[in-house]
Design a protein around this motif. Structure first.
Motif, PDB file in Angstrom:
ATOM      1  N   VAL A 103       6.774  99.361  26.511  1.00  0.00           N
ATOM      2  CA  VAL A 103       7.298 100.382  25.617  1.00  0.00           C
ATOM      3  C   VAL A 103       6.157 101.303  25.203  1.00  0.00           C
ATOM      4  O   VAL A 103       5.045 100.856  24.930  1.00  0.00           O
ATOM      5  CB  VAL A 103       7.968  99.745  24.379  1.00  0.00           C
ATOM      6  N   ALA A 104       6.459 102.637  25.205  1.00  0.00           N
ATOM      7  CA  ALA A 104       5.510 103.632  24.725  1.00  0.00           C
ATOM      8  C   ALA A 104       5.853 103.974  23.287  1.00  0.00           C
ATOM      9  O   ALA A 104       7.038 104.094  22.929  1.00  0.00           O
ATOM     10  CB  ALA A 104       5.559 104.880  25.591  1.00  0.00           C
ATOM     11  N   VAL A 105       4.839 104.130  22.436  1.00  0.00           N
ATOM     12  CA  VAL A 105       5.062 104.405  21.018  1.00  0.00           C
ATOM     13  C   VAL A 105       4.348 105.696  20.655  1.00  0.00           C
ATOM     14  O   VAL A 105       3.358 106.096  21.277  1.00  0.00           O
ATOM     15  CB  VAL A 105       4.543 103.246  20.138  1.00  0.00           C
ATOM     16  N   ASP A 106       4.910 106.378  19.619  1.00  0.00           N
ATOM     17  CA  ASP A 106       4.281 107.600  19.141  1.00  0.00           C
ATOM     18  C   ASP A 106       3.246 107.256  18.075  1.00  0.00           C
ATOM     19  O   ASP A 106       2.956 106.086  17.833  1.00  0.00           O
ATOM     20  CB  ASP A 106       5.355 108.554  18.588  1.00  0.00           C
ATOM     21  N   ARG A 107       2.705 108.278  17.427  1.00  0.00           N
ATOM     22  CA  ARG A 107       1.669 108.034  16.447  1.00  0.00           C
ATOM     23  C   ARG A 107       2.185 107.261  15.237  1.00  0.00           C
ATOM     24  O   ARG A 107       1.424 106.614  14.533  1.00  0.00           O
ATOM     25  CB  ARG A 107       1.053 109.384  15.983  1.00  0.00           C
ATOM     26  N   GLY A 108       3.462 107.347  14.953  1.00  0.00           N
ATOM     27  CA  GLY A 108       4.045 106.611  13.830  1.00  0.00           C
ATOM     28  C   GLY A 108       4.420 105.190  14.197  1.00  0.00           C
ATOM     29  O   GLY A 108       4.959 104.463  13.361  1.00  0.00           O
ATOM     30  N   GLY A 109       4.198 104.808  15.444  1.00  0.00           N
ATOM     31  CA  GLY A 109       4.506 103.453  15.866  1.00  0.00           C
ATOM     32  C   GLY A 109       5.944 103.269  16.264  1.00  0.00           C
ATOM     33  O   GLY A 109       6.383 102.109  16.411  1.00  0.00           O
ATOM     34  N   GLN A 110       6.703 104.344  16.505  1.00  0.00           N
ATOM     35  CA  GLN A 110       8.097 104.246  16.899  1.00  0.00           C
ATOM     36  C   GLN A 110       8.196 104.281  18.411  1.00  0.00           C
ATOM     37  O   GLN A 110       7.425 104.957  19.094  1.00  0.00           O
ATOM     38  CB  GLN A 110       8.913 105.398  16.289  1.00  0.00           C
ATOM     39  N   ALA A 111       9.157 103.530  18.923  1.00  0.00           N
ATOM     40  CA  ALA A 111       9.374 103.484  20.377  1.00  0.00           C
ATOM     41  C   ALA A 111       9.890 104.835  20.857  1.00  0.00           C
ATOM     42  O   ALA A 111      10.761 105.455  20.228  1.00  0.00           O
ATOM     43  CB  ALA A 111      10.363 102.373  20.718  1.00  0.00           C
ATOM     44  N   ARG A 112       9.396 105.335  22.024  1.00  0.00           N
ATOM     45  CA  ARG A 112       9.779 106.634  22.571  1.00  0.00           C
ATOM     46  C   ARG A 112      10.709 106.443  23.753  1.00  0.00           C
ATOM     47  O   ARG A 112      10.693 105.413  24.435  1.00  0.00           O
ATOM     48  CB  ARG A 112       8.528 107.407  23.003  1.00  0.00           C
ATOM     49  N   THR A 113      11.492 107.516  23.973  1.00  0.00           N
ATOM     50  CA  THR A 113      12.413 107.514  25.109  1.00  0.00           C
ATOM     51  C   THR A 113      11.613 107.717  26.380  1.00  0.00           C
ATOM     52  O   THR A 113      10.718 108.574  26.458  1.00  0.00           O
ATOM     53  CB  THR A 113      13.458 108.616  24.960  1.00  0.00           C
ATOM     54  N   GLY A 115      12.027 108.292  30.586  1.00  0.00           N
ATOM     55  CA  GLY A 115      12.912 108.519  31.729  1.00  0.00           C
ATOM     56  C   GLY A 115      14.326 108.808  31.322  1.00  0.00           C
ATOM     57  O   GLY A 115      15.262 108.492  32.075  1.00  0.00           O
ATOM     58  N   GLY A 116      14.512 109.364  30.101  1.00  0.00           N
ATOM     59  CA  GLY A 116      15.843 109.700  29.642  1.00  0.00           C
ATOM     60  C   GLY A 116      16.619 108.522  29.129  1.00  0.00           C
ATOM     61  O   GLY A 116      17.788 108.664  28.767  1.00  0.00           O
ATOM     62  N   LEU A 117      15.999 107.352  29.060  1.00  0.00           N
ATOM     63  CA  LEU A 117      16.679 106.142  28.584  1.00  0.00           C
ATOM     64  C   LEU A 117      16.177 105.806  27.191  1.00  0.00           C
ATOM     65  O   LEU A 117      14.984 105.797  26.918  1.00  0.00           O
ATOM     66  CB  LEU A 117      16.419 104.963  29.517  1.00  0.00           C
ATOM     67  N   ALA A 118      17.127 105.550  26.272  1.00  0.00           N
ATOM     68  CA  ALA A 118      16.766 105.204  24.892  1.00  0.00           C
ATOM     69  C   ALA A 118      16.120 103.822  24.874  1.00  0.00           C
ATOM     70  O   ALA A 118      16.436 102.954  25.690  1.00  0.00           O
ATOM     71  CB  ALA A 118      18.008 105.216  24.011  1.00  0.00           C
ATOM     72  N   PRO A 119      15.211 103.593  23.958  1.00  0.00           N
ATOM     73  CA  PRO A 119      14.570 102.262  23.859  1.00  0.00           C
ATOM     74  C   PRO A 119      15.606 101.182  23.561  1.00  0.00           C
ATOM     75  O   PRO A 119      16.545 101.393  22.778  1.00  0.00           O
ATOM     76  CB  PRO A 119      13.573 102.410  22.723  1.00  0.00           C
ATOM     77  N   ARG A 124      12.329  98.367  20.556  1.00  0.00           N
ATOM     78  CA  ARG A 124      12.152  98.833  19.171  1.00  0.00           C
ATOM     79  C   ARG A 124      11.597  97.706  18.284  1.00  0.00           C
ATOM     80  O   ARG A 124      10.745  97.932  17.427  1.00  0.00           O
ATOM     81  CB  ARG A 124      13.495  99.331  18.620  1.00  0.00           C
ATOM     82  N   ALA A 125      12.083  96.487  18.482  1.00  0.00           N
ATOM     83  CA  ALA A 125      11.585  95.348  17.677  1.00  0.00           C
ATOM     84  C   ALA A 125      10.109  95.093  17.967  1.00  0.00           C
ATOM     85  O   ALA A 125       9.332  94.769  17.070  1.00  0.00           O
ATOM     86  CB  ALA A 125      12.422  94.102  17.955  1.00  0.00           C
ATOM     87  N   LEU A 126       9.721  95.248  19.252  1.00  0.00           N
ATOM     88  CA  LEU A 126       8.312  95.054  19.594  1.00  0.00           C
ATOM     89  C   LEU A 126       7.457  96.116  18.927  1.00  0.00           C
ATOM     90  O   LEU A 126       6.383  95.805  18.379  1.00  0.00           O
ATOM     91  CB  LEU A 126       8.136  95.106  21.113  1.00  0.00           C
ATOM     92  N   ALA A 127       7.920  97.397  18.963  1.00  0.00           N
ATOM     93  CA  ALA A 127       7.156  98.467  18.320  1.00  0.00           C
ATOM     94  C   ALA A 127       7.052  98.248  16.821  1.00  0.00           C
ATOM     95  O   ALA A 127       6.008  98.509  16.199  1.00  0.00           O
ATOM     96  CB  ALA A 127       7.799  99.816  18.625  1.00  0.00           C
ATOM     97  N   ALA A 128       8.136  97.722  16.211  1.00  0.00           N
ATOM     98  CA  ALA A 128       8.110  97.479  14.774  1.00  0.00           C
ATOM     99  C   ALA A 128       7.237  96.289  14.414  1.00  0.00           C
ATOM    100  O   ALA A 128       6.676  96.219  13.309  1.00  0.00           O
ATOM    101  CB  ALA A 128       9.539  97.262  14.261  1.00  0.00           C
TER     102      ALA A 128
END
Length: 488
Positions: A103-113, A115-119, A124-128
């Motif tokens: 999973v790729a995360v942004d600067r706020g630590g949120q999971a990013r989309t 290849g057009g697919l939602a996390p 999301r749990a891993l990013a959190a």
């Protein structure tokens, strides 16, 4: 025979229970330690395999100069997937853990989309679950995190444009493998403990059987069976066999002491009865003559003189009997004798001269030439010779020859012999000749002379024996050591 009640005990208070419990506890401790070491080693090995795979994936991300936009495209995603998992089929076949999360995360630590697919929820749990994704990129090893109730190992890498990518692998399968290994080890350990407990009980029962035999033997002896001994075991151990031999030796000594005490008590009772009987005769005679005198029945001076002579004779007899009893009593108490070098030949010649004075008509032959020295008590040796010659003088006719001799043997002993050609003794009387108050055929004397001879000889550490037969005379041989025994 009633068995001791403690033999029914099989609990930890018995030796058998304590040995079994000790062996089981030692094995249980060994099983626990071995299980902990093996489980920890296996867990570290599996975690190391997961960490190596994660670090390899992180290094692959750093080696490929791609930005997030490039990765977002399908071609870049395909190239990235090939780079992230080279030989993935082989790795999945070899690795016991499954469930990797990317999973790729942004600067706020949120999971990013991507290849057009939602996390997904797991992404999301891993990013959190990761508080500072950027800090993971500098850590040399992955960390443990909990994602939706499952355990994961997680690390992070950076793309060319600085985007942080989280890489995680589930360790649930690893924990399941470890749990199964623990259950298997515990099951095997429990089986081993049960087998060890059974084998220990059987072995200890066989090894402690001699101890139970000792208890049975001691109980039987306490109930009166003094002849009981501890039997030998079929598989004796050194310590138990030594204990058995020592106990049997002690039991033999106890039996011997008990038999000796019983025999001594019987001899004492017989001695007291015989002494009472011997003393009663002169006392009765003295009392009778005194009563006759007191009642005035001895009016004739000749009767009074004869009564007075009988009283004196019985008094002398009673005095000699008391002296002999005192001599035997002192010998029984093992008195301290005055040992010095004594010429036995001289004592034999002097005793022969005394007998010639008392009985001039008796033929006497003496074989005591030269000097034969022994370390002994002179008065005791004179008493031996005096009693032996008194026995000849009293129990044989005055014209019967007597022979006295002394010689030194090569084995270091001196033999003193007094023999006569008198009527002799039969086998039964010869066996009792040294008994106190024994008189063959009710003859004269007190019956203590030969007992005194035996007591004095034994006090010198020697031996005395007789050789006789009806009509063949009596020969008494006294064997004395040249050196007196050292008193204990």
């Amino acid at each position: 025979m009633r068995r001791p009640t403690w033999r029914c005990e099989r609990g930890p208070r018995s030796l058998r229970g304590k040995l079994t419990l000790a062996n089981v506890l030692l094995l249980a401790l060994g099983v626990v330690v071995a299980t902990c070491v093996s489980v920890m080693g296996m867990r570290l090995y599996l975690l190391d395999a997961v960490d190596r795979q994660l670090m390899l994936s992180r290094d692959s991300i750093g080696d490929v100069p791609l930005t997030f936009e490039q990765v977002d495209s399908m071609a870049a995603l395909f190239a990235l997937s090939e780079k992230l998992a080279p030989d993935s089929a082989g790795a999945e076949a070899d690795s016991p853990v499954q469930g990797s999360v990317f999973v790729a995360v942004d600067r706020g630590g949120q999971a990013r989309t991507l290849g057009g697919l939602a996390p997904t929820g797991t992404q999301r749990a891993l990013a959190a679950a990761v508080d500072d994704p950027a800090a993971l990129t500098a850590d040399p090893e992955p960390h443990d995190v909990e994602v939706r109730g499952d355990q994961y190992r997680v690390t992070a890498g950076q793309l060319a444009d600085g985007t942080t990518v989280l890489l995680a692998t589930s360790t649930e399968s690893l924990h399941q493998v470890v749990a199964r290994a623990v259950k298997l080890d515990l099951a095997a350990g429990t089986l081993l403990l049960a087998m060890l407990a059974w084998l220990t009980m059987v072995s200890v029962r066989r090894r402690t059987q001699p101890l139970e035999d000792m208890v049975e033997t001691s109980t039987a002896i306490a109930e009166g069976d003094l002849t009981r001994r501890v039997p030998s075991s079929r598989e004796p151990t050194l310590e138990v066999e030594q204990l058995r031999l020592a106990l049997n030796s002690m039991l033999h000594q106890v039996e011997s002491a008990y038999r000796t005490r019983e025999r001594s008590a019987a001899q004492l009772r017989r001695f007291v009865a015989d002494a009472s009987h011997e003393l009663r005769t002169p006392l009765s005679a003295i009392r009778g003559y005194l009563q006759l005198y007191d009642k005035g029945m001895l009016r004739d001076p000749a009767d009074r003189k004869r009564a007075w002579e009988r009283v004196l004779a019985e008094t002398d007899r009673m005095g000699r009997l008391v002296d002999e009893l005192l001599t035997l009593a002192r010998l029984d108490q093992q008195p301290e004798l005055r040992f010095r070098n004594v010429d036995v030949s001289r004592l034999v010649r002097e005793a022969a001269e005394d007998l010639r004075v008392q009985q001039p008509e008796r033929p006497i032959s003496v074989h005591a030439d030269g000097s034969v020295l022994v370390h002994a008590d002179e008065s005791g040796l004179r008493q031996i010779l005096g009693n032996l010659l008194a026995n000849v003088r009293i129990h044989t006719p005055a014209d019967v020859p007597v022979r006295l001799g002394v010689e030194r043997d090569d084995d270091g002993v001196v033999r003193l012999c007094v023999a006569d050609d008198g009527p002799g003794l039969d086998e039964q009387d010869a066996a009792r000749i040294f008994d106190r108050f024994f008189r063959a055929a009710g003859g004269a004397g007190s019956g203590l002379g030969m007992a005194i001879v035996q007591g004095v000889v034994q006090a010198h550490g020697g031996e005395v024996g007789v050789c006789t037969a009806p009509g063949a005379g009596l020969a008494v041989t006294v064997t004395l050591p040249v050196r007196a025994p050292v008193p204990v």
